[in-house]
Design a protein around this motif. Structure first.
Motif, short mmCIF file in Angstrom:
data_model
loop_
_atom_site.label_atom_id
_atom_site.label_comp_id
_atom_site.label_asym_id
_atom_site.label_seq_id
_atom_site.Cartn_x
_atom_site.Cartn_y
_atom_site.Cartn_z
N ALA A 342 0.81 -1.21 0.00
CA ALA A 342 0.00 0.00 0.00
C ALA A 342 0.85 1.26 0.00
CB ALA A 342 -0.94 0.00 1.21
N ASP A 343 2.03 1.22 0.63
CA ASP A 343 2.89 2.40 0.68
C ASP A 343 3.87 2.47 -0.48
OD1 ASP A 343 4.37 0.23 1.44
OD2 ASP A 343 5.32 1.18 3.17
N GLY A 344 3.72 1.59 -1.47
CA GLY A 344 4.58 1.65 -2.65
C GLY A 344 5.35 0.37 -2.86
N PRO A 345 6.24 0.32 -3.86
CA PRO A 345 7.02 -0.89 -4.12
C PRO A 345 8.08 -1.13 -3.05
CG PRO A 345 7.71 0.90 -5.56
CD PRO A 345 6.51 1.40 -4.84
N HIS A 346 8.28 -2.40 -2.71
CA HIS A 346 9.32 -2.79 -1.76
C HIS A 346 10.43 -3.59 -2.41
CE1 HIS A 346 7.69 -1.88 2.43
NE2 HIS A 346 6.84 -1.30 1.60
N GLY A 347 10.20 -4.07 -3.61
CA GLY A 347 11.25 -4.80 -4.29
C GLY A 347 10.77 -5.38 -5.61
N PHE A 348 11.72 -5.57 -6.51
CA PHE A 348 11.42 -6.27 -7.75
C PHE A 348 12.72 -6.79 -8.34
CE2 PHE A 348 11.84 -1.80 -9.12
CZ PHE A 348 12.87 -1.92 -10.06
N ALA A 349 12.60 -7.81 -9.13
CA ALA A 349 13.72 -8.33 -9.90
C ALA A 349 13.15 -8.97 -11.15
CB ALA A 349 14.52 -9.35 -9.09
N PHE A 350 13.82 -8.78 -12.26
CA PHE A 350 13.38 -9.43 -13.48
C PHE A 350 14.58 -9.72 -14.38
CE2 PHE A 350 13.17 -4.93 -14.69
CZ PHE A 350 13.82 -4.94 -15.92
N THR A 351 14.40 -10.76 -15.17
CA THR A 351 15.40 -11.14 -16.17
C THR A 351 14.69 -11.30 -17.49
OG1 THR A 351 16.72 -12.31 -14.51
CG2 THR A 351 17.12 -12.86 -16.82
N THR A 352 15.21 -10.67 -18.52
CA THR A 352 14.61 -10.75 -19.86
C THR A 352 15.39 -11.71 -20.73
OG1 THR A 352 15.91 -8.88 -20.66
CG2 THR A 352 13.78 -8.38 -19.68
N ASP A 353 14.69 -12.29 -21.67
CA ASP A 353 15.30 -13.23 -22.61
C ASP A 353 14.85 -12.86 -24.01
OD1 ASP A 353 16.45 -15.37 -23.91
OD2 ASP A 353 15.08 -16.88 -23.09
N HIS A 354 15.72 -12.14 -24.73
CA HIS A 354 15.45 -11.73 -26.11
C HIS A 354 14.07 -11.07 -26.22
CE1 HIS A 354 19.07 -13.70 -27.54
NE2 HIS A 354 18.71 -14.79 -26.88
N LEU A 355 13.83 -10.07 -25.39
CA LEU A 355 12.55 -9.38 -25.35
C LEU A 355 12.53 -8.26 -26.38
CD1 LEU A 355 9.80 -9.03 -23.83
CD2 LEU A 355 10.96 -7.30 -22.44
N ASP A 356 11.50 -8.25 -27.21
CA ASP A 356 11.22 -7.15 -28.14
C ASP A 356 9.91 -6.49 -27.71
OD1 ASP A 356 13.45 -7.86 -29.60
OD2 ASP A 356 12.31 -8.98 -31.10
N LEU A 357 9.91 -5.16 -27.72
CA LEU A 357 8.73 -4.41 -27.29
C LEU A 357 8.61 -3.14 -28.13
CD1 LEU A 357 7.69 -3.61 -23.63
CD2 LEU A 357 7.94 -1.75 -25.27
N ALA A 358 7.39 -2.83 -28.57
CA ALA A 358 7.17 -1.61 -29.34
C ALA A 358 5.73 -1.16 -29.17
CB ALA A 358 7.47 -1.84 -30.82
N THR A 359 5.53 0.13 -28.83
CA THR A 359 4.19 0.70 -28.75
C THR A 359 3.75 1.16 -30.13
OG1 THR A 359 5.05 2.89 -28.21
CG2 THR A 359 4.55 1.42 -26.38
N ALA A 360 2.44 1.15 -30.35
CA ALA A 360 1.92 1.50 -31.67
C ALA A 360 2.19 2.96 -32.03
CB ALA A 360 0.41 1.23 -31.72
N ASP A 361 2.25 3.85 -31.02
CA ASP A 361 2.47 5.26 -31.31
C ASP A 361 3.93 5.64 -31.47
OD1 ASP A 361 3.39 5.12 -28.73
OD2 ASP A 361 1.78 6.31 -27.85
N GLY A 362 4.84 4.67 -31.34
CA GLY A 362 6.26 4.93 -31.55
C GLY A 362 6.96 5.60 -30.39
#
Length: 673
Positions: A342-362
């Protein structure tokens, strides 16, 4: 409904026994203000039993108000009519109809009911039918707190009252089948068994938990004895939509495994164990909780793994929409963990594997993102590396790079400077500190430098006319404060053989639907010949300087500025440029120069050119070099023929002015309105 049947039978038993002991063939009429057994309370009760003329007894029961706590029913009207008889096996039989008024979900509005009491088998059996829905219950006579229940094609809405005893949600549609065991205790109920769903929906008053059109099957457990109500679910769901706080799911046609254990009390709802397994899209283990007002209290994923594009299509689209990232194209995979409270983020971790990402508006795109980030609000975390083959921000193409990160003291920062190529130049990030837990104030602070970016390529990427020159400058401090990116220092753009100095630059809601940009711009020694050639405005020579103060763009469209443009070192101006300036100012040529003479000359000498425009709302307040009667001077001529252009419109509608400028730069010639 099931608990009602069992408890009502006890009430009816008391009344029927009294009636049966009356003299044979005599009508019996009983009334009572209150008839109550544990779990059921009937008020303003009337009972009539009489000969039906066929060897049985006609029974009519009316209760103005019936309360069944286990079902969550309060002040429900009850009418029961039927024939009471005994068969050859000496079993008591009741064949009739039951109608409830005001029951949650419209339950048992008009149903057929058959009751069989078999003392030798120690069993009471109840069968209730309404349209295609049936419910059956078997109750031991020596243990009336227990029942075995079968439901077929039951409208989910009928369970609104029962669900209301566990949490604040309510069913909104669909049907279900179930085989359940039910035990009713003085302090609550216990129930468990198997079920199947057909197009079931539900929602909550706050809208944070909801479902629609869900099919599936599984096992369910409910326990409301003492303290918070407890719910366990182990199901395979398919089709339909689910909303669990920030997690919105469009379920596929194949089964998705859902396992959860939850508690509910006083409107608050907590899922202590949440497991989702969608084989080709998402697997996660975690927990989440909501307070009584429906606000998210906790969201924790100890483990998640998402494969794209399936995970985005089914689970990620709505969440990314809230971050301003719409219609995203994604491929690759992401795994990690998340701790949000409730008071905000306390932690995160992530690992990507050949991730491609693109928004339609560029606005955002990344190719082949590999590596990850690891951050904690309290503990220091190991260093990580995150790299990409290409990165695009607001259509600007950055080259490949790798960033080294380390989380320490709640700050995630670069461990060494990061350099990226951009349109023939370089962007160098010397320092970057990100504080994800900062609810207010500085979330991000960085310093960077831009060198030798090709201005023509930059203009093309932004969809502008292609300006010659280079872009460069130093930003000693860039801060993300609340939801706004603020730049200290400035950018200097070397363009048209002069400079644009941009200061006080701030960008609010950078990834929102309508970003808001504010800045002050100073113009120094811009070559008017180069500018007018790019914009096809007509030729003007000489240097231009001035300012555009308090510039404000909303979704990249100007809504406010205070512009002052001045060319005071003299030069030449073409007849076409004169016409365009005249039309922009809504003015005309001074009387000293006749139209017939004007046609004899292609260019004219000028001493000064000045034009002011202060945009407020949709009106541009115009001005020039100096006032002259009811107008203002835009062009002050020099030599012969002597030229003077006067503007007469002090207030011009901004869309009108834009259309004039567009017509002028497209070569069609503006129209004076």
């Amino acid at each position: 409904m099931l608990s009602l049947t069992r408890r009502l039978l006890l009430c009816l038993g008391l009344l029927v026994v009294a009636a049966w002991t009356a003299p044979a063939r005599a009508d019996v009429d009983l009334t009572a203000k209150v008839v109550a057994v544990p779990g059921v309370r009937l008020q303003q009760v009337s009972l009539h039993i009489g000969d039906d003329g066929k060897g049985g007894l006609a029974l009519t029961l009316h209760a103005a108000h019936a309360d069944v706590a286990a079902m969550g029913w309060r002040r429900v009207g009850l009418d029961l009519e039927g024939v009471l008889s005994r068969d050859l096996q000496m079993r008591w039989l009741l064949d009739g109809t039951i109608a409830l008024r005001g029951a949650p979900g419209g339950a048992l509005g008009n149903s057929d009911v058959q009751l069989v009491v078999d003392q030798r088998a120690n069993t009471l059996q109840a069968d209730i039918t309404q349209a295609t829905a049936t419910a059956s219950a078997w109750i031991p006579l020596d243990q009336t707190t227990h029942a075995q229940i079968t439901l077929k094609n039951l409208p989910a809405n009928w369970l609104a009252g029962l669900l209301g005893t566990v949490w604040s949600g309510r069913p909104t549609g669909g049907r279900l089948d179930a085989e359940l065991a039910l035990d009713v205790h003085d302090n609550g109920i216990q129930s468990s068994g198997e079920f199947s769903l057909d197009g079931v929906g539900f929602d909550t008053p706050t809208g944070t938990l909801a479902g629609q059109g869900v099919d599936g099957s599984g096992r369910l457990g409910i326990d409301t004895q003492g303290g918070p109500a407890r719910l366990t679910l182990d199901a395979n769901l398919r089709g339909g939509e689910l909303l669990l706080g920030p997690v919105y799911a469009k379920l596929p046609n194949h089964p998705v495994q859902l396992n959860l254990a939850a508690t509910g009390t006083d409107g608050a709802f907590s899922i202590q164990r949440l497991r989702v397994n969608d084989a080709d899209a998402l697997q996660l283990d975690g927990s989440l909780a909501f307070d009584a007002k429906g606000n998210l209290d906790k969201l924790r994923f100890e483990r998640f793994q998402a494969r794209f594009p399936a995970a985005y299509d089914r689970y990620g689209a709505a969440w990314l929409d809230t971050m301003g990232l719409h219609d995203v194209q994604m491929s690759g995979a992401v795994s990690g963990n998340l701790d949000l409270r409730a008071d905000g983020p306390h932690g995160f971790a992530f690992t990507t594997d050949h991730l491609d990402l693109a928004t339609a508006d560029g606005r955002l795109a990344v190719d082949d993102l590999n590596g990850g980030l690891d951050w904690s609000a309290q503990a220091d975390r190991p260093a990580t590396t995150l790299g990409w083959r290409a990165l695009r921000l607001y259509r600007l193409p950055f080259g490949p790079s790798k960033a080294q990160w380390h989380s320490q003291g709640g700050t995630l920062g670069l461990t060494e400077p990061l350099a990226m190529s951009l349109l023939g130049g370089t962007v160098r990030v010397a320092q970057l500190d990100w504080r994800p837990a900062a609810a207010k104030g500085k979330r991000l602070e960085t310093s960077l430098a831009v060198t030798n970016v090709d201005m023509a390529a930059f203009s093309k990427a932004m969809g502008w006319p292609q300006f010659p020159g280079t872009l460069g400058g130093a930003i000693p401090s860039l801060r993300w404060v609340d939801d706004t990116v603020e730049l200290s220092g400035g950018l200097s753009v070397n363009v048209f053989n002069g400079f644009l100095d941009i200061t006080q630059l701030a960008l609010a809601q950078p990834f929102g639907p309508s970003p808001v940009l504010a800045a002050d711009v100073s113009l120094r020694q811009l070559d008017l010949g180069a500018i007018t050639s790019v914009f096809d405005f007509g030729n003007i020579t000489g240097p231009l300087h001035g300012s555009i103060d308090n510039l404000r763009l909303v979704d990249w469209q100007p809504v406010a500025f205070d512009a002052h443009l001045l060319a005071d070192e003299g030069g030449r101006i073409s007849q076409r440029a004169v016409n365009n300036l005249t039309a922009v100012g809504g003015g005309g040529i001074a009387a000293g120069l006749q139209g017939a003479v004007l046609k004899l000359f292609k260019t004219f000498g000028y001493k000064r050119i000045g034009l002011d425009c202060k945009l407020a709302g949709t009106v541009c307040h115009m001005g020039g070099l100096e006032n002259s009667g009811d107008g203002y001077t835009i062009v002050e001529g020099s030599g012969l023929p002597h030229l003077q252009v006067i503007g007469h419109q002090h207030e011009v509608d901004w869309p009108t002015l834009v259309s004039r400028l567009k017509a002028a730069t497209e070569g069609g010639g503006p129209q004076v309105r």
